[in-house]
Design an enzyme around this catalytic site. Sequence first.
Site, PDB file in Angstrom:
ATOM      1  N   GLU A   1       0.922  -1.104  -0.042  1.00 39.93           N
ATOM      2  CA  GLU A   1      -0.061   0.106   0.131  1.00 39.93           C
ATOM      3  C   GLU A   1       0.952   1.302   0.008  1.00 39.93           C
ATOM      4  O   GLU A   1       2.119   1.335   0.642  1.00 39.93           O
ATOM      5  CB  GLU A   1      -0.853   0.116   1.313  1.00 39.93           C
ATOM      6  CG  GLU A   1      -1.724   1.146   1.296  1.00 39.93           C
ATOM      7  CD  GLU A   1      -2.823   0.943   2.498  1.00 39.93           C
ATOM      8  OE1 GLU A   1      -3.511   0.087   2.604  1.00 39.93           O
ATOM      9  OE2 GLU A   1      -2.812   1.864   3.450  1.00 39.93           O
TER      10      GLU A   1
ATOM     11  N   ALA B   1      -8.657  11.594   3.703  1.00 37.61           N
ATOM     12  CA  ALA B   1     -10.044  11.722   4.488  1.00 37.61           C
ATOM     13  C   ALA B   1     -10.937  12.885   3.854  1.00 37.61           C
ATOM     14  O   ALA B   1     -10.155  14.219   3.596  1.00 37.61           O
ATOM     15  CB  ALA B   1      -9.735  12.209   5.810  1.00 37.61           C
TER      16      ALA B   1
ATOM     17  N   HIS C   1      -8.325   3.290  -3.471  1.00 39.91           N
ATOM     18  CA  HIS C   1      -9.011   3.472  -2.224  1.00 39.91           C
ATOM     19  C   HIS C   1      -9.918   4.473  -2.402  1.00 39.91           C
ATOM     20  O   HIS C   1      -9.595   5.525  -3.105  1.00 39.91           O
ATOM     21  CB  HIS C   1      -8.273   3.738  -0.867  1.00 39.91           C
ATOM     22  CG  HIS C   1      -7.024   2.663  -0.436  1.00 39.91           C
ATOM     23  ND1 HIS C   1      -6.728   2.665   0.821  1.00 39.91           N
ATOM     24  CD2 HIS C   1      -6.521   1.673  -1.197  1.00 39.91           C
ATOM     25  CE1 HIS C   1      -5.713   1.592   0.937  1.00 39.91           C
ATOM     26  NE2 HIS C   1      -5.723   1.168  -0.206  1.00 39.91           N
TER      27      HIS C   1
ATOM     28  N   ARG D   1     -15.433   3.531   4.658  1.00 42.92           N
ATOM     29  CA  ARG D   1     -16.152   4.575   5.292  1.00 42.92           C
ATOM     30  C   ARG D   1     -15.461   5.771   5.209  1.00 42.92           C
ATOM     31  O   ARG D   1     -15.817   7.134   5.070  1.00 42.92           O
ATOM     32  CB  ARG D   1     -16.802   4.297   6.785  1.00 42.92           C
ATOM     33  CG  ARG D   1     -17.938   5.303   6.997  1.00 42.92           C
ATOM     34  CD  ARG D   1     -18.245   5.156   8.666  1.00 42.92           C
ATOM     35  NE  ARG D   1     -17.030   5.722   9.196  1.00 42.92           N
ATOM     36  CZ  ARG D   1     -16.941   5.755  10.398  1.00 42.92           C
ATOM     37  NH1 ARG D   1     -17.784   5.209  11.246  1.00 42.92           N
ATOM     38  NH2 ARG D   1     -15.772   6.159  11.140  1.00 42.92           N
TER      39      ARG D   1
ATOM     40  N   ASP E   1     -12.898   8.437   7.630  1.00 41.73           N
ATOM     41  CA  ASP E   1     -13.159   9.216   8.791  1.00 41.73           C
ATOM     42  C   ASP E   1     -13.155  10.582   8.743  1.00 41.73           C
ATOM     43  O   ASP E   1     -12.838  11.156   7.649  1.00 41.73           O
ATOM     44  CB  ASP E   1     -11.791   9.033   9.833  1.00 41.73           C
ATOM     45  CG  ASP E   1     -11.595   7.482  10.328  1.00 41.73           C
ATOM     46  OD1 ASP E   1     -12.555   7.126  10.833  1.00 41.73           O
ATOM     47  OD2 ASP E   1     -10.450   6.894   9.951  1.00 41.73           O
TER      48      ASP E   1
ATOM     49  N   ALA F   1     -19.399   1.791   4.613  1.00 43.30           N
ATOM     50  CA  ALA F   1     -18.720   1.123   3.678  1.00 43.30           C
ATOM     51  C   ALA F   1     -19.469   0.289   2.838  1.00 43.30           C
ATOM     52  O   ALA F   1     -19.251   0.303   1.530  1.00 43.30           O
ATOM     53  CB  ALA F   1     -17.307   0.587   4.327  1.00 43.30           C
TER      54      ALA F   1
HETATM   55  P1  FAD Z   1     -17.672   0.650   8.042  1.00 43.03           P
HETATM   56  O1  FAD Z   1     -17.298  -0.875   7.420  1.00 43.03           O
HETATM   57  O2  FAD Z   1     -18.556   1.295   7.523  1.00 43.03           O
HETATM   58  O3  FAD Z   1     -17.664   0.325   9.451  1.00 43.03           O
HETATM   59  C1  FAD Z   1     -17.514   1.522  10.470  1.00 43.03           C
HETATM   60  C2  FAD Z   1     -18.055   1.221  12.046  1.00 43.03           C
HETATM   61  O4  FAD Z   1     -19.362   1.388  11.577  1.00 43.03           O
HETATM   62  C3  FAD Z   1     -17.575  -0.143  12.482  1.00 43.03           C
HETATM   63  O5  FAD Z   1     -17.674   0.235  13.765  1.00 43.03           O
HETATM   64  C4  FAD Z   1     -18.881  -0.947  12.174  1.00 43.03           C
HETATM   65  O6  FAD Z   1     -19.061  -1.841  12.819  1.00 43.03           O
HETATM   66  C5  FAD Z   1     -19.932   0.094  12.056  1.00 43.03           C
HETATM   67  N1  FAD Z   1     -21.278  -0.187  11.008  1.00 43.03           N
HETATM   68  C6  FAD Z   1     -20.926  -0.812   9.884  1.00 43.03           C
HETATM   69  N2  FAD Z   1     -21.955  -0.849   9.229  1.00 43.03           N
HETATM   70  C7  FAD Z   1     -22.882  -0.514   9.944  1.00 43.03           C
HETATM   71  C8  FAD Z   1     -24.411  -0.424  10.042  1.00 43.03           C
HETATM   72  N3  FAD Z   1     -25.230  -0.863   8.966  1.00 43.03           N
HETATM   73  N4  FAD Z   1     -25.106   0.205  11.023  1.00 43.03           N
HETATM   74  C9  FAD Z   1     -24.379   0.502  12.396  1.00 43.03           C
HETATM   75  N5  FAD Z   1     -22.988   0.487  12.111  1.00 43.03           N
HETATM   76  C10 FAD Z   1     -22.360  -0.207  11.397  1.00 43.03           C
HETATM   77  N6  FAD Z   1      -9.241   5.699   5.528  1.00 43.03           N
HETATM   78  C11 FAD Z   1      -9.176   6.664   4.664  1.00 43.03           C
HETATM   79  O7  FAD Z   1      -9.524   7.794   5.009  1.00 43.03           O
HETATM   80  N7  FAD Z   1      -8.484   6.545   3.423  1.00 43.03           N
HETATM   81  C12 FAD Z   1      -7.830   5.332   3.083  1.00 43.03           C
HETATM   82  O8  FAD Z   1      -7.291   5.112   2.175  1.00 43.03           O
HETATM   83  C13 FAD Z   1      -8.081   4.305   4.094  1.00 43.03           C
HETATM   84  N8  FAD Z   1      -7.485   3.147   3.873  1.00 43.03           N
HETATM   85  C14 FAD Z   1      -7.699   1.989   4.668  1.00 43.03           C
HETATM   86  C15 FAD Z   1      -7.079   0.787   4.230  1.00 43.03           C
HETATM   87  C16 FAD Z   1      -7.206  -0.560   5.151  1.00 43.03           C
HETATM   88  C17 FAD Z   1      -6.641  -1.648   4.899  1.00 43.03           C
HETATM   89  C18 FAD Z   1      -7.952  -0.285   6.497  1.00 43.03           C
HETATM   90  C19 FAD Z   1      -8.183  -1.335   7.422  1.00 43.03           C
HETATM   91  C20 FAD Z   1      -8.612   1.133   6.892  1.00 43.03           C
HETATM   92  C21 FAD Z   1      -8.285   2.226   5.881  1.00 43.03           C
HETATM   93  N9  FAD Z   1      -8.839   3.353   6.161  1.00 43.03           N
HETATM   94  C22 FAD Z   1      -8.818   4.440   5.307  1.00 43.03           C
HETATM   95  C23 FAD Z   1      -9.210   3.576   7.676  1.00 43.03           C
HETATM   96  C24 FAD Z   1     -11.115   3.497   7.455  1.00 43.03           C
HETATM   97  O9  FAD Z   1     -11.569   4.504   6.671  1.00 43.03           O
HETATM   98  C25 FAD Z   1     -11.497   3.744   9.107  1.00 43.03           C
HETATM   99  O10 FAD Z   1     -11.086   2.620   9.654  1.00 43.03           O
HETATM  100  C26 FAD Z   1     -12.887   3.828   9.001  1.00 43.03           C
HETATM  101  O11 FAD Z   1     -12.846   4.567  10.523  1.00 43.03           O
HETATM  102  C27 FAD Z   1     -13.864   2.728   8.969  1.00 43.03           C
HETATM  103  O12 FAD Z   1     -13.817   2.235   7.877  1.00 43.03           O
HETATM  104  P2  FAD Z   1     -14.520   1.172   7.234  1.00 43.03           P
HETATM  105  O13 FAD Z   1     -14.408   1.041   5.744  1.00 43.03           O
HETATM  106  O14 FAD Z   1     -14.052  -0.014   7.733  1.00 43.03           O
HETATM  107  O15 FAD Z   1     -16.144   1.317   7.873  1.00 43.03           O
END
Ligand code: FAD
Length: 287
Positions: free
Chosen positions: A17, A51, A77, A107, A109, A125
């Site tokens: 990455e 972000a 991403h 999703r 931050d 997400a």
């Molecule tokens: P989600 O899957 O939406 O989950 C977020 C939270 O919401 C979790 O607590 C989940 O349990 C909860 N949730 C999910 N669905 C629901 C629902 N239907 N109802 C209620 N609660 C729910 N961030 C960036 O800004 N740019 C990047 O390029 C980036 N790259 C990343 C790469 C990797 C490999 C990883 C692991 C993370 C990356 N992130 C990046 C960070 C990521 O954006 C954050 O961790 C963010 O806070 C959560 O993203 P997610 O896609 O896991 O969210």
Amino acid sequence: MTQIDKIIGKGRSFSIEMFAPKTPEAEDRLVEALGEFQKLRPSFVSITYGAGGSTRDRTHSLVVDLNQNFPAPAMAHLVCSGHTRDELTEILTKYRDCGVENILALRGDPPVAGRQAHQGELDWAIDLVELAKELGEFCVAVAAHPEGHPESTSLDQDRRDLAAKLAVADFGITQFFFKASYYWDMVETLGSLGVSKPVIPGIMPITSYGSIQKMAELSGAKIPPEIISRLERCKEREQDVVELGIEIACELSQELLDQGAPGLHIFTMNLARSTREIFERLGLFTT
Ligand code: FAD
């Protein structure tokens, strides 16, 4: 170009990455690092998204450029936060029209580190995975959090949300973590929830004691006490921390591979040395 789930389906994948550089100096450093990364023959590469859309154009240009000029597919991403549905549709359509087939749907931050609700029209997400699937024949990956996402109401709920997301996505990549058991607990629970899509462990080589503590705090990763004591012993010398970071990453990676992990995804921070050492010490070359 190749959809990454097809590569993962053929055997272990070793991927890296990077982020899109902001300054001309950072761009020079990335060009130099890319020369090194190319020699490692990664299975695929991925490019982060700032972000709230702060790297929208830079991520797009780098992904398109790598897909044309790097010998492995580049995955873009993309985050829900800070974007309307129409904006996300436009971004995804542009990727599709440029022949980019691989998206990591997140999703995101808030732009300023903090834990307020993110502002975007899509809530989770999984909504972005569904939008991408509606718009094109994308291979869509999602993030997994072995220790649970810091905002989750419980680990059980986090796992159920992850299982629902993986049911519509093609594969997962984890947040970094330091104990193999966190990863295997997650995989086991996913199995019990009927999900068998591959989830690739994300490996973060530590390069600075201060920054790994900050990143761990934000992502919810625990740094085990034995790793803290090893870091404490060498924290005054940057080179010793980098060397120890490589050792720790190799130990965890080897353990995961020995136990059957489907590959490794290394968070490079655009620095070649630690990633090159991990590939070389573990013999990770794919062909
Ligand atoms: P989600 O899957 O939406 O989950 C977020 C939270 O919401 C979790 O607590 C989940 O349990 C909860 N949730 C999910 N669905 C629901 C629902 N239907 N109802 C209620 N609660 C729910 N961030 C960036 O800004 N740019 C990047 O390029 C980036 N790259 C990343 C790469 C990797 C490999 C990883 C692991 C993370 C990356 N992130 C990046 C960070 C990521 O954006 C954050 O961790 C963010 O806070 C959560 O993203 P997610 O896609 O896991 O969210």
